[in-house]
Design an enzyme around this catalytic site. Structure first.
Site, PDB file in Angstrom:
ATOM      1  N   ARG A 184       2.274  47.074  80.132  1.00  0.00           N
ATOM      2  CA  ARG A 184       3.242  47.681  81.057  1.00  0.00           C
ATOM      3  C   ARG A 184       4.236  46.608  81.531  1.00  0.00           C
ATOM      4  NH1 ARG A 184       2.124  51.164  86.678  1.00  0.00           N
ATOM      5  NH2 ARG A 184       4.303  51.198  87.343  1.00  0.00           N
ATOM      6  N   ASN A 201       0.203  58.799  80.548  1.00  0.00           N
ATOM      7  CA  ASN A 201       1.640  58.615  80.438  1.00  0.00           C
ATOM      8  C   ASN A 201       2.035  57.995  79.108  1.00  0.00           C
ATOM      9  OD1 ASN A 201       3.241  59.578  82.517  1.00  0.00           O
ATOM     10  ND2 ASN A 201       2.545  57.973  83.926  1.00  0.00           N
ATOM     11  N   CYS A 247       1.412  66.303  85.516  1.00  0.00           N
ATOM     12  CA  CYS A 247       1.927  65.102  86.178  1.00  0.00           C
ATOM     13  C   CYS A 247       1.784  65.288  87.675  1.00  0.00           C
ATOM     14  CB  CYS A 247       3.395  64.936  85.825  1.00  0.00           C
ATOM     15  SG  CYS A 247       4.201  63.587  86.703  1.00  0.00           S
ATOM     16  N   ASP A 248       1.503  64.195  88.355  1.00  0.00           N
ATOM     17  CA  ASP A 248       1.309  64.306  89.805  1.00  0.00           C
ATOM     18  C   ASP A 248       2.599  64.124  90.605  1.00  0.00           C
ATOM     19  OD1 ASP A 248       1.664  61.633  89.233  1.00  0.00           O
ATOM     20  OD2 ASP A 248       0.546  61.019  91.000  1.00  0.00           O
ATOM     21  N   HIS A 257       9.131  63.980  84.697  1.00  0.00           N
ATOM     22  CA  HIS A 257       9.864  62.901  85.386  1.00  0.00           C
ATOM     23  C   HIS A 257      11.367  63.117  85.273  1.00  0.00           C
ATOM     24  CE1 HIS A 257       6.404  59.675  85.501  1.00  0.00           C
ATOM     25  NE2 HIS A 257       6.152  60.751  86.218  1.00  0.00           N
ATOM     26  N   TYR A 267      12.405  60.322  89.728  1.00  0.00           N
ATOM     27  CA  TYR A 267      12.653  59.552  88.502  1.00  0.00           C
ATOM     28  C   TYR A 267      14.080  59.696  87.971  1.00  0.00           C
ATOM     29  CZ  TYR A 267       7.830  58.007  87.978  1.00  0.00           C
ATOM     30  OH  TYR A 267       6.620  57.380  88.158  1.00  0.00           O
ATOM     31  N   ARG A 300       6.940  46.259  88.870  1.00  0.00           N
ATOM     32  CA  ARG A 300       5.876  47.119  89.409  1.00  0.00           C
ATOM     33  C   ARG A 300       4.514  46.775  88.781  1.00  0.00           C
ATOM     34  NH1 ARG A 300       3.351  49.248  93.341  1.00  0.00           N
ATOM     35  NH2 ARG A 300       2.184  51.111  92.830  1.00  0.00           N
TER      36      ARG A 300
HETATM   37  C1  G6P Z   1       3.685  58.527  89.745  1.00  0.00           C
HETATM   38  C2  G6P Z   1       3.954  59.180  88.434  1.00  0.00           C
HETATM   39  C3  G6P Z   1       2.939  58.786  87.429  1.00  0.00           C
HETATM   40  C4  G6P Z   1       2.845  57.294  87.338  1.00  0.00           C
HETATM   41  C5  G6P Z   1       2.641  56.677  88.679  1.00  0.00           C
HETATM   42  C6  G6P Z   1       2.793  55.188  88.594  1.00  0.00           C
HETATM   43  O1  G6P Z   1       2.514  58.997  90.293  1.00  0.00           O
HETATM   44  O2  G6P Z   1       4.001  60.562  88.502  1.00  0.00           O
HETATM   45  O3  G6P Z   1       3.305  59.332  86.203  1.00  0.00           O
HETATM   46  O4  G6P Z   1       1.771  56.936  86.522  1.00  0.00           O
HETATM   47  O5  G6P Z   1       3.583  57.148  89.577  1.00  0.00           O
HETATM   48  O6  G6P Z   1       2.369  54.645  89.774  1.00  0.00           O
HETATM   49  P1  G6P Z   1       2.110  53.105  89.928  1.00  0.00           P
HETATM   50  O7  G6P Z   1       1.513  53.004  91.259  1.00  0.00           O
HETATM   51  O8  G6P Z   1       1.196  52.706  88.812  1.00  0.00           O
HETATM   52  O9  G6P Z   1       3.460  52.466  89.797  1.00  0.00           O
END
Ligand code: G6P
Length: 438
Positions: free
Chosen positions: A91, A145, A167-168, A198, A262, A282
């Protein structure tokens, strides 16, 4: 009672999902939870802690963790999947390589998201194939993802599989809406929404009596974006807070709808790059916080042989996934936003695009609701982005450099074909252990 496998057993999200399953035991009674991962060490730390938590909270639930697919996926009803191929180290590459060329560095958007997609496709397909072999009637509830690319790949490559992509983010934003409105829960809202994962907009938000809540929300959002006084906002990491605030500008582009956060990456890529630290993204934030915290907590639980006094954060994913599993298990027809083939739900959009829209969920899976015609601006943006996602899957299937270059070039986050090529070439090098040869 239901039997559940969690794919991505070594993920820092897993303990939160397990504890949420236990908290919701009355809603979704379970007889067994099995963790599966191909990374033994991470999974065994998480697995040992979960085992103690289960023993104390629901000793009747059988629990195991394994790296053997046959053991993990035999005799299960649901597979909850959140795998991350390449872990946070990759990542970090997804975010830093584009940024080093002055392009948005984000895990699911732009070149980083495409790179991650090229890694994830094989991993998700592999689990679907294990399920086909060992539990052909089970449902995969997938939130691995980048969901948009994974959903397009599974639509194309495993069209008959029982997979639901979710997706959350919409859920998380709806929690924010509830907070802004002073409501107890997002479940008091009835929403209409259209877009891609997103990449979408709320067109209507009412309460259960039909009262229009959009005017109040719009007034707030035009001044504060999605910043709010809620605990949820206060607990967010600095980069997420920034994203929620930037919604004020994202909203101003289409002020008759409320945007997914997003969209910032597609509408304001220059701003995003200017405000990114190319040496600390991030991924670094997460590696220094959530990754460390969860594994440290797991170690403490194991060392003291009790989970009492420890809680794992369970996030929006966890509650949503239980809603989804119970909707399938009990045919509740709950209304949820899911990523499904369009098939006419957005009338003026291709049938074979994977879109995110409200669906009624029952034992046969999601039944999409018609969202009607969408305006030219949003349609144009979505068509461009769908083409990116389709080209990525083409590139993965065919091993085509040309198609992947086209995908990068077409992304609204990338300024030119020349820059696209430079970023692509660096990402190919970084991903040589994961991508098909192009
Ligand atoms: C949100 C998105 C997810 C993603 C996450 C990343 O919840 O909907 O798709 O995985 O953010 O969060 P993070 O805390 O890992 O940056």
């Amino acid at each position: 009672k239901f039997r559940i496998a969690i794919a991505g057993g070594g993920s820092t999200f897993t303990p939160g999902i397990v504890s949420m399953l236990l908290v919701n035991y009355d809603r979704l009674p379970i007889s067994e939870i099995k963790l599966y991962d191909n990374y033994e060490e991470r999974q065994s730390s998480i697995g040992k802690a979960c085992k103690i938590m289960l023993r104390e909270r629901h000793p009747e639930v059988e629990f195991s963790y394994t790296t053997d697919p046959e053991q993990a996926f035999s005799n299960v009803d649901f597979v909850m999947a959140h795998i991350r191929v390449g872990l946070y180290a990759m990542r970090e590459q997804d975010e830093k390589i584009p940024l080093s060329h002055g392009v948005v560095g984000q895990e699911t958007c732009g070149p980083g998201g495409i790179a991650y997609g090229m890694r994830s496709i094989a991993g998700v397909i592999e689990i679907l194939d294990y399920m086909e072999e060992y539990s052909p009637d089970a449902w995969m509830l997938n939130y691995s993802n980048p969901a948009a690319i994974v959903a397009e790949a599974t639509r194309r490559l495993r069209p008959h599989s029982n997979i639901i992509n979710i997706c959350d983010m919409p859920v998380s934003i709806e929690n924010t809406f509830a907070g802004i409105l002073g409501l107890e829960s997002r479940k008091e809202l009835v929403v209409r929404y259209f877009g891609l994962n997103h990449f979408g907009w709320w067109t209507s938000i009412t309460d259960k009596s039909g009262k229009d809540l959009m005017p109040q929300l719009k007034e707030w959002v035009s001044e504060h974006g999605y910043e709010s006084n809620t605990e949820d906002f206060q607990h967010r990491a600095p980069s997420w807070k920034e994203t929620f605030r930037k919604v004020k500008d994202v909203y101003s582009v289409v002020p008759d709808m409320l945007p997914n956060t997003y969209l910032k990456y597609y509408l304001y890529p220059d701003y995003v790059v200017e405000h990114s630290d190319k040496d600390y993204t991030r991924a670094n934030e997460v590696m220094n916080s959530r990754e460390k915290e969860v594994f440290t907590t797991a170690e403490k639980i194991v060392a003291s042989d009790t989970a009492e006094g420890y809680e794992f954060h369970s996030g929006a994913h966890a509650s949503f996934i239980i809603d989804l599993a119970s909707a399938i298990a009990y045919n509740t027809k709950e209304r949820m936003l899911l990523i499904v083939p369009n098939n006419g739900a957005i009338i003026n959009f291709p049938a074979n695009a994977m879109v995110e829209i409200p669906c009624l969920v029952g034992s046969d899976g999601p039944e999409p609701l018609v969202m009607g015609e969408i305006p030219t601006f949003q349609k144009g943006m979505m068509e461009e982005q769908v083409a990116v996602e389709k080209l990525v899957v083409d590139a993965w299937v065919e091993g085509s450099y040309q198609k992947l270059w086209q995908a990068f070039t077409l992304s609204a986050t990338v300024p030119s074909a020349g820059v696209a090529k430079e970023v692509l070439d660096d990402l190919i090098e970084a991903n040589k252990d994961f991508w098909p040869v192009l």
